[in-house]
Scaffold this active site. Structure first.
Site, PDB file in Angstrom:
ATOM      1  N   SER A 189      38.308  74.003 -19.822  1.00  0.00           N
ATOM      2  CA  SER A 189      39.326  73.179 -20.467  1.00  0.00           C
ATOM      3  C   SER A 189      38.833  71.790 -20.853  1.00  0.00           C
ATOM      4  CB  SER A 189      40.544  73.055 -19.554  1.00  0.00           C
ATOM      5  OG  SER A 189      40.183  72.554 -18.290  1.00  0.00           O
ATOM      6  N   HIS A 217      42.895  79.001 -21.860  1.00  0.00           N
ATOM      7  CA  HIS A 217      42.606  78.398 -23.177  1.00  0.00           C
ATOM      8  C   HIS A 217      42.062  79.412 -24.175  1.00  0.00           C
ATOM      9  CE1 HIS A 217      43.479  74.171 -22.469  1.00  0.00           C
ATOM     10  NE2 HIS A 217      43.090  74.398 -21.222  1.00  0.00           N
ATOM     11  N   LYS A 248      50.273  77.365 -23.550  1.00  0.00           N
ATOM     12  CA  LYS A 248      49.355  76.687 -24.486  1.00  0.00           C
ATOM     13  C   LYS A 248      49.524  77.325 -25.870  1.00  0.00           C
ATOM     14  CE  LYS A 248      46.427  75.579 -20.569  1.00  0.00           C
ATOM     15  NZ  LYS A 248      46.946  74.259 -20.250  1.00  0.00           N
TER      16      LYS A 248
HETATM   17  C1  LIG Z   1      41.854  76.555 -17.497  1.00  0.00           C
HETATM   18  C2  LIG Z   1      43.298  76.387 -17.144  1.00  0.00           C
HETATM   19  N1  LIG Z   1      43.869  77.281 -16.326  1.00  0.00           N
HETATM   20  C3  LIG Z   1      45.158  77.180 -15.977  1.00  0.00           C
HETATM   21  C4  LIG Z   1      45.943  76.154 -16.445  1.00  0.00           C
HETATM   22  C5  LIG Z   1      47.366  76.065 -16.023  1.00  0.00           C
HETATM   23  O1  LIG Z   1      48.232  76.554 -17.031  1.00  0.00           O
HETATM   24  P1  LIG Z   1      49.723  76.074 -17.111  1.00  0.00           P
HETATM   25  O2  LIG Z   1      49.743  74.800 -17.895  1.00  0.00           O
HETATM   26  O3  LIG Z   1      50.424  77.210 -17.791  1.00  0.00           O
HETATM   27  O4  LIG Z   1      50.204  75.855 -15.728  1.00  0.00           O
HETATM   28  C6  LIG Z   1      45.409  75.208 -17.315  1.00  0.00           C
HETATM   29  C7  LIG Z   1      46.261  74.106 -17.833  1.00  0.00           C
HETATM   30  O5  LIG Z   1      45.973  72.967 -17.779  1.00  0.00           O
HETATM   31  C8  LIG Z   1      44.043  75.322 -17.675  1.00  0.00           C
HETATM   32  O6  LIG Z   1      43.489  74.428 -18.476  1.00  0.00           O
END
Ligand SMILES: Cc1ncc(COP(=O)(O)O)c(C=O)c1O
Length: 401
Positions: A189, A217, A248
């Site tokens: 991310s 992502h 997202k």
């Molecule tokens: C790589 C990754 N996994 C999981 C999440 C968590 O997702 P959510 O925003 O749906 O809680 C994020 C969000 O920031 C992320 O970037």
């Protein structure tokens, strides 16, 4: 007078201020769109994860309103008591078909999906082998599981292999053998690079480890119709636990795990966020269902995302910014020093571009950056405007020549 036992918090905040790392929350005054108003300023928005512009897509908006009219605003319970509605089950069936797996369980967020799943699958005698840049929700899941955590350097497949090789034995599959979980993000991310998914699948197979990929992502971005890195790398059937997010590219809220029926049934019984936190309002499930329709029926949206990504990335590189190893619409502009990253972000904002500054502890101390994310719905004029502002501010701050 009562002594304030939380007084140390103010000292921590003061230290952040002194390092130039204190952040005010930017307030979005309208819809989550590519050009919008934050803190009373019109800006080109390069900070959202709204990859496909679905937060404001008319089909999603319409079905969310209809579901609210028909089914109310809340589900009223956790899934395991009275909070499983038809529409929740329909979404899980639809996502399973989309991801080409036997079953799916939807969680309240991607964070809950990762943390809840890792903590449910492992226990204290087990091992988790995790890329050093994996998301915080994976790290928290590992900690909650009480398994031994072994971290390997970013995308270093040989190092991951060595860790697995050196773990105490038990024959894979035997009842007393400790469980081993190998886990990577599909897209990282903060850097926007892809995980070493096929190579790690091979390592997991060699050592009988469970293979898990967090495609938060990648969902809606990589693979046919946005099916994620498992589809992109053609490793269907080799990843035991696939995590995706609905927050997202899907534009709504939630996370999910895709896998075998047994895995999903197990998580229905053991994943604590599923058991102990209320399920989504019907409008959320309805909008997510419409988002899957959009992925299947309007894949040109994903092509537009990639056209914009190529244009913007090339623009930043031509200007001379260090964009790291990004392979996705997430393009970091790495400046090193945390205070400089925050200054760059603030100056961009003054110039009409919102790109969030990110510093330690989210990234390493010497890898502070401004992170940009383009979407399918940015116009070329908006992206060119953003590049012009990056060029001007980057020169003024001595980041580029
Ligand atoms: C790589 C990754 N996994 C999981 C999440 C968590 O997702 P959510 O925003 O749906 O809680 C994020 C969000 O920031 C992320 O970037």
């Amino acid at each position: 007078m009562r002594h304030d036992p939380l007084a140390f918090l103010a000292a921590d905040l003061e230290s952040l201020r002194q390092q130039g790392l204190y952040r005010h929350l930017r307030i979005l005054e309208g819809e989550q769109k590519p050009k919008t108003s934050f803190d009373h300023r019109q800006v080109v928005n390069l900070s959202s994860n709204n990859y496909l512009g679905l937060t404001t897509h008319p089909r999603l908006r319409k079905v969310a309103l209809e579901a609210t009219e028909k089914l109310g605003v809340g589900s009223g319970s956790v899934r395991t008591i009275a909070g499983t509605m038809d529409i929740h089950m329909e979404l899980e069936r639809r996502l399973a078909a989309f991801k080409k797996t036997e079953a799916v369980v939807v969680f309240q967020s991607g964070f809950a999906a990762n943390a809840g799943t890792v903590a449910a699958v492992l226990s204290k005698d087990d091992f988790v082998v995790s890329d050093e840049l994996n998301h915080a929700s994976i790290i928290d899941g590992c900690r909650l599981s009480r398994a031994t955590i072994k971290v390997f350097p970013h995308k270093d497949v040989d190092a991951a292999r060595k860790v697995l090789k050196d773990l105490p034995g038990g024959k894979a599959g035997s009842k007393d053998a400790p469980r081993k979980l190998l886990i990577t993000d599909g897209v990282f991310s903060m850097d926007g690079d892809l995980g070493a998914v096929p190579e790690l699948c091979a390592v997991a197979e060699e050592f009988g480890a469970i293979m898990m990929v967090d495609d938060a992502h990648a969902s809606g971005v990589f693979g046919k119709n946005g099916r994620g890195t498992i589809d992109h790398f053609e490793v269907h059937g080799r990843v035991d636990v696939q995590v995706g997010t609905l927050s997202k590219a899907i534009g709504v809220l939630g996370g999910y795990v895709a896998g075998t029926k047994t895995l999903i049934e197990f998580l229905y019984h053991r994943a604590r966020p599923f058991l102990f936190s209320t399920s989504h309002p019907p409008a959320v499930a309805a909008a997510c269902l419409a988002a899957v329709d959009v992925l299947e029926q309007e894949p040109e949206i994903i092509d537009r995302l990639w056209d914009n990504t190529r244009f913007f990335k090339a623009g930043l590189n031509t200007l001379g910014f260090n964009t790291g190893l990004s392979q996705s619409p997430i393009t970091p502009v790495i400046v090193g020093d945390g205070a400089l990253a925050m200054k760059l972000s603030d100056r961009l904002f003054d110039g009409g571009v919102f790109a969030q500054g990110i510093a330690f502890p989210t990234v390493a101390r010497d890898k502070a950056r401004v992170r940009t994310i383009v979407t399918a719905t940015h116009t070329r004029d908006e992206l060119q405007f953003a590049l012009d502002v990056f060029s001007k501010v980057g020169r003024e701050l001595g980041i580029i020549k």
